[in-house]
Scaffold this motif. Sequence first.
Motif, PDB file in Angstrom:
ATOM      1  N   ASN A 266       0.818  -1.207   0.000  1.00 15.45           N
ATOM      2  CA  ASN A 266       0.000   0.000   0.000  1.00 15.45           C
ATOM      3  C   ASN A 266       0.857   1.265   0.000  1.00 15.45           C
ATOM      4  OD1 ASN A 266      -2.249  -1.666   0.049  1.00 15.45           O
ATOM      5  ND2 ASN A 266      -2.441  -1.591   2.275  1.00 15.45           N
ATOM      6  N   LEU A 267       2.012   1.215   0.667  1.00 11.68           N
ATOM      7  CA  LEU A 267       2.943   2.339   0.588  1.00 11.68           C
ATOM      8  C   LEU A 267       3.413   2.539  -0.853  1.00 11.68           C
ATOM      9  CD1 LEU A 267       4.760   4.510   1.888  1.00 11.68           C
ATOM     10  CD2 LEU A 267       6.428   2.684   2.353  1.00 11.68           C
ATOM     11  N   ALA A 268       3.680   1.443  -1.537  1.00 17.28           N
ATOM     12  CA  ALA A 268       4.080   1.551  -2.950  1.00 17.28           C
ATOM     13  C   ALA A 268       2.984   2.181  -3.792  1.00 17.28           C
ATOM     14  CB  ALA A 268       4.444   0.176  -3.491  1.00 17.28           C
ATOM     15  N   ARG A 269       1.725   1.923  -3.438  1.00 18.93           N
ATOM     16  CA  ARG A 269       0.614   2.549  -4.165  1.00 18.93           C
ATOM     17  C   ARG A 269       0.622   4.060  -3.950  1.00 18.93           C
ATOM     18  NH1 ARG A 269      -1.197   2.325  -7.767  1.00 18.93           N
ATOM     19  NH2 ARG A 269      -3.420   2.624  -7.437  1.00 18.93           N
ATOM     20  N   VAL A 270       0.997   4.503  -2.767  1.00 20.16           N
ATOM     21  CA  VAL A 270       1.122   5.949  -2.528  1.00 20.16           C
ATOM     22  C   VAL A 270       2.142   6.542  -3.490  1.00 20.16           C
ATOM     23  CG1 VAL A 270       1.789   7.728  -0.860  1.00 20.16           C
ATOM     24  CG2 VAL A 270       0.438   5.749  -0.103  1.00 20.16           C
ATOM     25  N   TRP A 271       3.286   5.892  -3.592  1.00 21.36           N
ATOM     26  CA  TRP A 271       4.327   6.395  -4.488  1.00 21.36           C
ATOM     27  C   TRP A 271       3.897   6.315  -5.956  1.00 21.36           C
ATOM     28  CZ3 TRP A 271       7.994   3.231  -1.042  1.00 21.36           C
ATOM     29  CH2 TRP A 271       8.535   4.049  -0.034  1.00 21.36           C
ATOM     30  N   ASP A 272       3.118   5.299  -6.317  1.00 22.42           N
ATOM     31  CA  ASP A 272       2.608   5.218  -7.688  1.00 22.42           C
ATOM     32  C   ASP A 272       1.746   6.434  -8.023  1.00 22.42           C
ATOM     33  OD1 ASP A 272       3.794   2.735  -8.044  1.00 22.42           O
ATOM     34  OD2 ASP A 272       1.950   1.603  -7.653  1.00 22.42           O
ATOM     35  N   LEU A 273       0.906   6.819  -7.064  1.00 25.99           N
ATOM     36  CA  LEU A 273      -0.052   7.904  -7.293  1.00 25.99           C
ATOM     37  C   LEU A 273       0.583   9.285  -7.155  1.00 25.99           C
ATOM     38  CD1 LEU A 273      -2.927   6.242  -5.277  1.00 25.99           C
ATOM     39  CD2 LEU A 273      -3.037   6.785  -7.722  1.00 25.99           C
ATOM     40  N   ALA A 274       1.608   9.384  -6.334  1.00 30.87           N
ATOM     41  CA  ALA A 274       2.243  10.691  -6.081  1.00 30.87           C
ATOM     42  C   ALA A 274       3.750  10.496  -5.987  1.00 30.87           C
ATOM     43  CB  ALA A 274       1.693  11.298  -4.794  1.00 30.87           C
ATOM     44  N   PRO A 275       4.406  10.262  -7.109  1.00 30.11           N
ATOM     45  CA  PRO A 275       5.846   9.979  -7.076  1.00 30.11           C
ATOM     46  C   PRO A 275       6.667  11.193  -6.647  1.00 30.11           C
ATOM     47  CG  PRO A 275       5.052  10.175  -9.338  1.00 30.11           C
ATOM     48  CD  PRO A 275       3.838  10.203  -8.464  1.00 30.11           C
ATOM     49  N   ALA A 276       7.833  10.891  -6.104  1.00 32.36           N
ATOM     50  CA  ALA A 276       8.834  11.903  -5.756  1.00 32.36           C
ATOM     51  C   ALA A 276       8.354  12.876  -4.688  1.00 32.36           C
ATOM     52  CB  ALA A 276       9.283  12.671  -7.001  1.00 32.36           C
ATOM     53  N   ARG A 277       7.437  12.413  -3.834  1.00 35.63           N
ATOM     54  CA  ARG A 277       7.014  13.223  -2.691  1.00 35.63           C
ATOM     55  C   ARG A 277       7.489  12.564  -1.399  1.00 35.63           C
ATOM     56  NH1 ARG A 277       4.549  14.978  -7.438  1.00 35.63           N
ATOM     57  NH2 ARG A 277       3.509  16.983  -7.071  1.00 35.63           N
ATOM     58  N   GLU A 278       7.687  13.395  -0.385  1.00 37.64           N
ATOM     59  CA  GLU A 278       7.985  12.884   0.944  1.00 37.64           C
ATOM     60  C   GLU A 278       6.723  12.244   1.508  1.00 37.64           C
ATOM     61  OE1 GLU A 278      11.075  15.005   4.047  1.00 37.64           O
ATOM     62  OE2 GLU A 278       9.094  15.856   3.768  1.00 37.64           O
ATOM     63  N   VAL A 279       6.852  11.097   2.132  1.00 37.68           N
ATOM     64  CA  VAL A 279       5.702  10.412   2.713  1.00 37.68           C
ATOM     65  C   VAL A 279       5.885  10.316   4.230  1.00 37.68           C
ATOM     66  CG1 VAL A 279       4.383   8.272   2.833  1.00 37.68           C
ATOM     67  CG2 VAL A 279       5.242   9.078   0.626  1.00 37.68           C
ATOM     68  N   PHE A 280       4.976  10.966   4.945  1.00 38.83           N
ATOM     69  CA  PHE A 280       4.903  10.845   6.390  1.00 38.83           C
ATOM     70  C   PHE A 280       3.637  10.053   6.709  1.00 38.83           C
ATOM     71  CE2 PHE A 280       8.510  13.290   6.808  1.00 38.83           C
ATOM     72  CZ  PHE A 280       8.799  13.655   8.112  1.00 38.83           C
ATOM     73  N   ALA A 281       3.800   8.806   7.041  1.00 38.79           N
ATOM     74  CA  ALA A 281       2.669   7.913   7.270  1.00 38.79           C
ATOM     75  C   ALA A 281       1.981   8.259   8.583  1.00 38.79           C
ATOM     76  CB  ALA A 281       3.139   6.466   7.292  1.00 38.79           C
ATOM     77  N   ALA A 282       0.656   8.328   8.544  1.00 36.49           N
ATOM     78  CA  ALA A 282      -0.114   8.543   9.767  1.00 36.49           C
ATOM     79  C   ALA A 282      -0.208   7.228  10.529  1.00 36.49           C
ATOM     80  CB  ALA A 282      -1.502   9.072   9.430  1.00 36.49           C
TER      81      ALA A 282
END
Length: 357
Positions: free
Chosen positions: A16-32
């Motif tokens: 699911n984290l990979a899906r975040v990157w698929d949808l919004a590449p090259a962004r910083e991800v701070f998981a809630a």
Amino acid sequence: MERAVATIDRAALVHNLARVWDLAPAREVFAAVKADGYGHGAGVVATALAEAGCDGFAVSSLDEALQLRWAGITRPIMTLSQPLTADVLAAMGEHGITPVIFERAHLAALADYRGPELAAWLKLDSGMHRLGFPAYEARALTADIKAMTQVRLAGCMTHLGCADDPRDPLTHHQLACFDEALTGLDMPRSIANSAGVIAWPASHADRLRPGIMLYGSSPMTDRTSADLDLAPVMHLSAPLISRRDLGAGEPIGYGATWLTPEPMPIGVIGIGYGDGYPRHAPSGTPVAIGDAIVPLVGRVSMDMITVDLRAAPHAAIGDRATLWGRGLPVDDVAQAAGTIAYELFCRLTPRVRFDVL
């Protein structure tokens, strides 16, 4: 015989984290990972996500942030709704935790702070009207914070109130309001929650704050978890502890709120509101046994639920039923029970045993 067990699938979390990157590449991800990782176990969740390359974590409070530090999480952590006092700021400075500033009292506490440098985020209210300063004050506030000796303004953030509904005009208004407020101010921005990641590319900005999508639930009103290729992270199961064949017109459970419409098998599953299963779940709420979906019938008890086994006539005592997870999306259960997946995840009690894959 094991009673209720919640199995946490770390591979699904990483997917699911990979899906975040698929949808919004090259962004910083701070998981809630607030509320104990949405009920999944914050330490387990954060460790798996950190190993997969997640940039940092968002929690509600200092206590939640310290729990992650004690669990060995060294990546950046930001607190989203922690009131800021001198003692709180001292602990944040000691443990490298990033506060979010959303009240005027925070400014006074920060101005007096003399510990290690703090990186702070400023929260603006762009239209949800929950936390944050009025957006039009952004310029003055950023100047005030930049003048503080031991505080570094790391960025500005806002939160979307209706991003789950692509037709709702509030999100357009919020994005425009936030953008206008920060015109000419060069600093990182954070807007997108899970729904923003999925449906609002204009909200992606610099730092994403996904939550529910990481756990395999859809935040959208018009798209399912399957539509979004999200994998369930929690699989909640419990055993069939009794079954019996009843005649027509027999009452089931407390209050006799459901009567058998014909001769039929009734099963009893070893989970109830004492484990966190919603007491208000009505007859018809889906439960899975094997490949069959069977409906809950009658009232939820503290330790048990009863189900109609006509669709699973060969179910035997000891077979495990799925309350949600693989084969039964949590969103389907939440919809039937008139609630949301967030609440189902977070309300599980210590009586449920947790396993980790």
